[in-house]
Design a protein around this motif. Structure first.
Motif, PDB file in Angstrom:
ATOM      1  N   MET A  11      35.094  33.019  39.639  1.00 25.36           N
ATOM      2  CA  MET A  11      36.324  33.354  40.332  1.00 25.36           C
ATOM      3  C   MET A  11      37.503  33.405  39.358  1.00 25.36           C
ATOM      4  N   THR A  12      37.561  32.456  38.432  1.00 25.95           N
ATOM      5  CA  THR A  12      38.638  32.424  37.444  1.00 25.95           C
ATOM      6  C   THR A  12      38.569  33.636  36.531  1.00 25.95           C
ATOM      7  N   VAL A  13      37.360  34.037  36.146  1.00 23.15           N
ATOM      8  CA  VAL A  13      37.190  35.201  35.277  1.00 23.15           C
ATOM      9  C   VAL A  13      37.683  36.453  35.986  1.00 23.15           C
ATOM     10  N   LEU A  14      37.392  36.555  37.269  1.00 27.87           N
ATOM     11  CA  LEU A  14      37.846  37.708  38.053  1.00 27.87           C
ATOM     12  C   LEU A  14      39.370  37.744  38.128  1.00 27.87           C
ATOM     13  N   MET A  15      39.997  36.593  38.333  1.00 27.50           N
ATOM     14  CA  MET A  15      41.463  36.521  38.392  1.00 27.50           C
ATOM     15  C   MET A  15      42.078  36.924  37.057  1.00 27.50           C
ATOM     16  N   VAL A  16      41.482  36.474  35.951  1.00 25.15           N
ATOM     17  CA  VAL A  16      41.972  36.831  34.616  1.00 25.15           C
ATOM     18  C   VAL A  16      41.823  38.332  34.405  1.00 25.15           C
TER      19      VAL A  16
END
Length: 189
Positions: A1-6
């Motif tokens: 999820m964090t990678v997608l937000m970045v």
């Protein structure tokens, strides 16, 4: 999820950077139209302009603009110019004044010099004039460059010559007459 937000953040940042001048232009267009109820018409043919030309120049070129250009174009040529030192409205932020001046001028004359290229606000004026030309006037109101001082070609940003006409300010006295005639024609076309 964090990678997608970045990834989404980087993508949005890249798109914003890519279209930064268009986004700024659209923002100021909306701002000026919203606050200006006397805005005449979106139709370029029916539109009446307050000025024949907005003159974009660096402060270091103000002697040339205020003493020579003003005399040749306004006093001798009868052309109404918009100058930031004289015509900008106090109390408005500078970006709004720039956008208003460009929208209400039939032409934009850029007095190009090394100082112009180094100035943030001068480049802002040039980019806003290009955006007005492209998005509002179908490349009809192309900013017109006056190469006032010699600038090496490698120092000029490529976007300056995209759809822009230019003329060099002559160093010789006999070329002066031809220069002013050509500049008047460019403004009045």
């Amino acid at each position: 999820m964090t990678v997608l937000m970045v990834f989404v953040s980087i993508l949005c940042g890249g798109i914003s950077y890519r279209f930064r001048w268009k986004l700024r232009y659209l923002y100021y267009m909306v701002k000026v139209k919203w606050h200006q109820s006397e805005y005449k018409s979106d139709d370029t043919d029916a539109r009446l302009y307050m000025y024949d030309a907005f003159v974009s120049y660096a402060d270091e070129g103000q002697t040339f603009v205020h003493k020579i250009l003003l005399h040749q174009l306004e006093k001798v040529g009868g052309i109404q110019l918009c100058l930031h030192k004289r015509n900008f409205l106090p109390g408005n932020d500078i970006a709004t004044n720039i956008t208003f001046a460009i929208q209400n001028s039939q032409q934009t004359i850029v007095i190009m010099s090394p100082d112009y290229l180094a100035s943030y606000w001068c480049m802002f004026e040039n980019n806003m004039a290009r955006m007005e030309s492209i998005y509002e006037r179908d490349c009809e109101n192309i900013p017109f460059l006056v190469l006032y001082k010699q600038i090496p070609a490698c120092d000029l940003p490529l976007e300056l010559f995209h759809c822009q006409c230019y003329i060099e300010y002559p160093n010789a006295e006999y070329g002066d007459v031809i220069f002013w005639e050509q500049l008047k024609k460019a403004i009045q076309h």
